[in-house]
Design a protein around this motif. Structure first.
Motif, mmCIF file in Angstrom:
data_model
loop_
_atom_site.group_PDB
_atom_site.id
_atom_site.type_symbol
_atom_site.label_atom_id
_atom_site.label_comp_id
_atom_site.label_asym_id
_atom_site.label_seq_id
_atom_site.Cartn_x
_atom_site.Cartn_y
_atom_site.Cartn_z
ATOM 1 N N MET A 1 0.817 -1.210 0.000
ATOM 2 C CA MET A 1 0.000 0.000 0.000
ATOM 3 C C MET A 1 0.848 1.255 0.000
ATOM 4 S SD MET A 1 -3.216 -0.741 2.541
ATOM 5 C CE MET A 1 -3.226 1.006 2.892
ATOM 6 N N LYS A 2 1.950 1.227 0.708
ATOM 7 C CA LYS A 2 2.819 2.400 0.749
ATOM 8 C C LYS A 2 3.399 2.685 -0.636
ATOM 9 C CE LYS A 2 4.157 1.468 5.548
ATOM 10 N NZ LYS A 2 3.328 2.515 6.142
ATOM 11 N N TYR A 3 3.632 1.624 -1.402
ATOM 12 C CA TYR A 3 4.221 1.784 -2.733
ATOM 13 C C TYR A 3 3.163 2.079 -3.799
ATOM 14 C CZ TYR A 3 6.607 0.552 -7.082
ATOM 15 O OH TYR A 3 7.117 0.571 -8.349
ATOM 16 N N LYS A 4 2.031 1.351 -3.748
ATOM 17 C CA LYS A 4 1.034 1.444 -4.813
ATOM 18 C C LYS A 4 -0.141 2.362 -4.491
ATOM 19 C CE LYS A 4 1.577 -2.828 -7.371
ATOM 20 N NZ LYS A 4 0.849 -3.982 -7.953
ATOM 21 N N ARG A 5 -0.483 2.501 -3.222
ATOM 22 C CA ARG A 5 -1.667 3.280 -2.839
ATOM 23 C C ARG A 5 -1.309 4.320 -1.790
ATOM 24 N NH1 ARG A 5 -2.642 1.061 -6.856
ATOM 25 N NH2 ARG A 5 -4.063 -0.689 -7.205
ATOM 26 N N GLY A 6 -0.186 4.980 -1.989
ATOM 27 C CA GLY A 6 0.290 5.953 -1.019
ATOM 28 C C GLY A 6 -0.623 7.161 -0.876
ATOM 29 N N ARG A 7 -1.484 7.424 -1.868
ATOM 30 C CA ARG A 7 -2.365 8.599 -1.817
ATOM 31 C C ARG A 7 -3.599 8.369 -0.956
ATOM 32 N NH1 ARG A 7 -4.225 9.450 -7.451
ATOM 33 N NH2 ARG A 7 -4.997 11.439 -6.683
ATOM 34 N N LEU A 8 -3.876 7.108 -0.615
ATOM 35 C CA LEU A 8 -5.070 6.823 0.176
ATOM 36 C C LEU A 8 -4.972 7.433 1.570
ATOM 37 C CD1 LEU A 8 -5.961 3.092 -0.593
ATOM 38 C CD2 LEU A 8 -7.374 5.097 -1.059
ATOM 39 N N VAL A 9 -6.074 7.973 2.049
ATOM 40 C CA VAL A 9 -6.126 8.529 3.403
ATOM 41 C C VAL A 9 -6.254 7.382 4.394
ATOM 42 C CG1 VAL A 9 -7.417 10.024 4.963
ATOM 43 C CG2 VAL A 9 -7.193 10.638 2.547
ATOM 44 N N ARG A 10 -5.472 7.406 5.474
ATOM 45 C CA ARG A 10 -5.552 6.392 6.524
ATOM 46 C C ARG A 10 -5.491 7.040 7.890
ATOM 47 N NH1 ARG A 10 -1.915 5.650 2.303
ATOM 48 N NH2 ARG A 10 -1.108 3.554 2.715
ATOM 49 N N PHE A 11 -5.983 6.314 8.903
ATOM 50 C CA PHE A 11 -6.072 6.850 10.258
ATOM 51 C C PHE A 11 -4.680 7.069 10.848
ATOM 52 C CE2 PHE A 11 -6.477 6.260 14.872
ATOM 53 C CZ PHE A 11 -7.437 7.221 15.165
ATOM 54 N N ILE A 12 -3.796 6.098 10.655
ATOM 55 C CA ILE A 12 -2.406 6.222 11.094
ATOM 56 C C ILE A 12 -1.505 5.742 9.964
ATOM 57 C CG2 ILE A 12 -2.912 5.900 13.552
ATOM 58 C CD1 ILE A 12 -1.965 3.016 13.263
ATOM 59 N N LYS A 13 -0.225 6.051 10.066
ATOM 60 C CA LYS A 13 0.728 5.604 9.064
ATOM 61 C C LYS A 13 1.954 5.023 9.755
ATOM 62 C CE LYS A 13 2.667 6.941 4.599
ATOM 63 N NZ LYS A 13 2.778 8.012 3.589
ATOM 64 N N VAL A 14 2.199 3.744 9.527
ATOM 65 C CA VAL A 14 3.306 3.032 10.161
ATOM 66 C C VAL A 14 4.571 3.233 9.338
ATOM 67 C CG1 VAL A 14 4.113 0.780 10.965
ATOM 68 C CG2 VAL A 14 1.679 1.328 11.042
ATOM 69 N N ASN A 15 5.679 3.394 10.025
ATOM 70 C CA ASN A 15 6.969 3.540 9.354
ATOM 71 C C ASN A 15 7.272 2.308 8.505
ATOM 72 O OD1 ASN A 15 10.137 3.074 9.433
ATOM 73 N ND2 ASN A 15 9.773 5.271 9.632
ATOM 74 N N LEU A 16 7.849 2.523 7.315
ATOM 75 C CA LEU A 16 8.137 1.415 6.402
ATOM 76 C C LEU A 16 9.070 0.392 7.037
ATOM 77 C CD1 LEU A 16 7.989 0.077 3.620
ATOM 78 C CD2 LEU A 16 9.840 1.577 2.871
#
Length: 708
Positions: free
Chosen positions: A493-508
């Motif tokens: 998701m971080k690579y292909k759907r990075g534009r999606l809004v999410r509640f939190i974002k975990v470090n890669l």
């Protein structure tokens, strides 16, 4: 209401013309059909009469302006069909031509939009604690069958192993929350994979989830039988082995009868089990205070087995101890039924119960019970702890037994319901046979899903001979594979759907490290008992084979068609040859006739082509509708129709329509279009929305993202 610019009927039922007709059609004739002021043909008389009686709407009048502007741009670039060599020298390939695409305007009525809002308003959403109880029953029940095997592997170091498991679940909680809030769709990792990778990869992930549900049912039933058999003298004919099969059959009948697990029931069971675990822990702490650390010291002085080390024992216990977090991944399966902003709270609750119960309960076991006693009674370790916690009396042990049977049987029901939901979704997505969508005429249950799942469960239990340790190993592999899928899809998701809004974002790096630990634990479980890998591979291959046969059914029929073409002997029998040829052609066309749709925002040909390529490689579809929703005529890209006609020529095996709809791209409009065109939302595709997108992606109820 559909208004076609060329006077033809909407292409849902449009008949295909053969290859020779398409190759002989002149460019001027094509331009006359699409977006042109054509001459009236005799066959059009009825349509003209109807049109004269119905005055055009304002939106349709604007649409005529679109026609004139589109047709005046880039004329003369329309490609012409050309004959290509066929791979079937003895059989016809005319059936491969899908037909010409067309362009038309579709008008939505206000009632179409209102229907979506009316349906949404009738939904009953689940609150925080009821949602926690559904998945939490599996989570807090898993301590009943995870502590024993963990002590069996780690011995006196088991509390350390369980503590490490709890630490791992903290980043895992954040990873699952990021995936679920970015793609808030029921179906767990299957749907997450479906929106980030190909349909084949998503199908593999679904197979892992099916095995996870399967193992959940079998392990829960066998553990419930073990707890009951340890406290009750069962008749000789009703051994724990037979009792497990009876439990599986009984709860399968419950599902077939249409009695579904309600949030009220699960909350009651969750509360009962929480109280039971609290009583056990309080009684154990009181007993610890009375008798001191004598048993703990004795356990700590037990020498380690030869050929091993403390680190190895802790690692082995960690691998097995991950069984104690089953259910942690289940909450996403019903995220669409939760109240807004509830899912992160549910995951926090799940982690809190895990952290408070699993590791402390394992510590109390090592403090009060000699390790050899636990290792000899690994299947009912918590019952043994209850007896030691009250000084040898049996009242607490019997209480734990009753609680264990109830909560573990609820786990069987939860596994069955989870499997029903997943298999139903896969059948709707044309991955599994549509037989699984048939409901019981009296109860409305999906009887064939339940029966298939029951047969697989019993076969699995019989193959391992009722061995709880082997079952736990198979369960661990299936569960860890499913859990690893969430970590993998988080990275994708971080690579292909990075534009999606999410509640939190975990470090890669956190996601990658967590995935590495999970894979290491998976390998560790296989090393501990290599036989479990054999059982797992057998089941996984059987399920995967069925899934892939359905997923690639059109390709398999094409392969049969080619093989039949190569067998000259059969072509000597003209009647048989024609019937076989017609049968295979009809099967392929029936599979490919259901349309797919892509919501098109731009006239860039590479975007249109990329969408067509995705559908071509992931769906058995010979009919694609490119849908453009516009607000004003001036907003429509000028070259959209021109590029559509070019792509329709480039893909003769796919009928490509261009549909114009005046309105706003929102969930209500998409729902209305889905109903009018009779295309399920799971076969309607969009590009990845960005941060400026005002709607929640989950509000579109299954529409798929297929490109960045």
């Amino acid at each position: 209401m559909v208004r076609q610019s060329d006077g033809n009927q909407p292409t849902n039922g449009q008949s295909s013309r053969n290859v020779s007709e398409k190759s002989s059609m002149a460019i001027s004739e094509v331009e006359t059909v699409i977006f042109s002021d054509k001459e009236v043909q005799p066959s059009d008389t009825n349509d003209i009469d109807i049109a004269e009686r119905l005055p055009p709407s304002f939106a349709e009048s604007e649409f005529h302006h679109i026609q004139r502007r589109q047709v005046n741009t880039a004329r003369g670039t329309l490609l012409k069909w050309s004959e290509v060599p066929s791979r079937y020298p003895n059989l016809s390939n005319a059936w491969e031509f899908a037909g010409w695409g067309s362009t038309y305007y579709m008008e939505l009525e206000p009632s179409d939009i209102d229907q979506f809002h009316t349906t949404r308003d009738k939904r009953t959403l689940i609150g925080q604690w009821r949602a926690t109880s559904i998945a939490g029953n599996d989570l807090i029940a898993s301590v009943l069958y995870s502590i024993g095997p963990c002590v069996l592997q780690a011995g006196k170091y088991a509390p350390i192993s369980m503590f490490l498991v709890a630490l791992l679940m903290y980043p895992m909680k954040r990873i699952i929350t990021e995936v679920a809030t970015a793609l808030p769709l029921n179906g767990g990792c299957y749907n997450a994979m479906l929106n980030t990778t190909s349909k084949t990869v998503a199908a593999v992930a679904a197979c892992l989830s099916i095995l996870d549900y399967l193992a959940t049912c079998v392990v829960s039933a066998s553990t419930a039988s073990a707890y009951l058999a340890a406290e009750v003298d069962l008749p000789e004919k009703f051994s724990a082995f037979v009792l497990t099969i009876i439990i599986l059959i009984a709860f399968s009948l419950v599902c077939i009868l249409g009695l579904r697990e309600s949030s009220t029931l699960t909350l009651s069971i969750f509360t009962l089990h929480s109280i039971t675990m609290a009583v056990v822990m309080i009684a154990s702490i009181v007993m610890w205070g009375r008798q001191g650390n004598n048993v703990l010291i004795e356990n700590w002085n037990i020498p380690d087995p030869e050929g091993t080390s403390p680190l190895r024992m802790i690692f082995n216990g960690f691998c097995i101890g991950l069984l104690g977090v089953t259910g942690f991944e289940s909450a996403e399966n019903y995220i669409e039924d939760l109240k807004p902003n509830t899912f992160p709270k549910v995951m926090n609750n799940m982690f809190s119960f895990l952290f408070v119960i699993n590791a402390p309960m394992t510590l109390l076991v090592v403090v009060l019970v000699p390790v050899p006693v636990i290792q000899a009674n690994a299947a009912n370790a918590v019952s043994i702890l209850g007896q030691y916690a009250v000084g040898g009396n049996r009242w607490l042990r019997v209480w734990i037994m009753v609680d264990a049977v109830i909560v573990l049987c609820a786990g069987v029901l939860t596994g069955l319901i989870g499997a029903i939901g997943l298999v139903q979704r896969m059948a709707s997505d044309r991955i599994l046979p549509r037989l699984f969508l048939i409901r019981n005429r009296w109860t409305g249950s999906y009887q064939y899903i339940v029966l298939a799942f029951l047969v697989l469960s019993i076969i699995m239990y019989v193959i391992v001979g009722g061995d709880t340790t082997s079952l736990s190993g198979v369960f661990a592999v299936a569960f860890l594979c499913s859990l690893s899928t969430f970590a993998a899809v988080n990275i994708l998701m971080k690579y292909k759907r990075g534009r999606l809004v999410r509640f939190i974002k975990v470090n890669l790096l956190t996601s990658m490290a967590t995935l590495g630990v999970l894979i290491g634990s998976l390998i560790g479980n296989i090393i501990i008992d290599p036989e479990i890998a054999e059982y797992f591979v057998i089941y996984f291959c059987v399920v995967l084979l069925v899934v892939l046969i359905m997923l690639k059914s059109a390709w398999l029929f094409k392969l049969c068609y080619w093989l039949f073409d190569q067998m000259d002997f059969f072509h000597r029998f003209e009647s048989f040859s024609k019937k076989a040829e017609s049968f295979i052609q009809n099967r392929i066309q029936n599979i490919r006739k259901a349309p797919c749709a892509f919501f098109l925002k731009t006239d860039e040909p590479h975007v249109m082509n990329k969408a067509i390529q995705y559908i071509k490689h992931n769906e058995d579809c010979g009919h694609i509708k490119l849908i453009h929703i516009y607000n004003k005529v001036g907003d429509i890209p000028e070259l959209m129709e021109n590029h559509h006609r070019t792509l329709d020529e480039i893909y003769p095996k796919i009928q490509i329509d261009l549909v114009f709809v005046q309105g706003t791209f929102d969930p209500a409009t998409v729902d209305a279009i889905s109903r009018q065109l009779d295309i399920p939302k799971s076969f309607m595709f969009i590009s990845c929305p960005g941060k400026e997108f005002e709607f929640n992606f989950g509000d579109f109820e299954g529409v798929r993202i297929i490109m960045l």
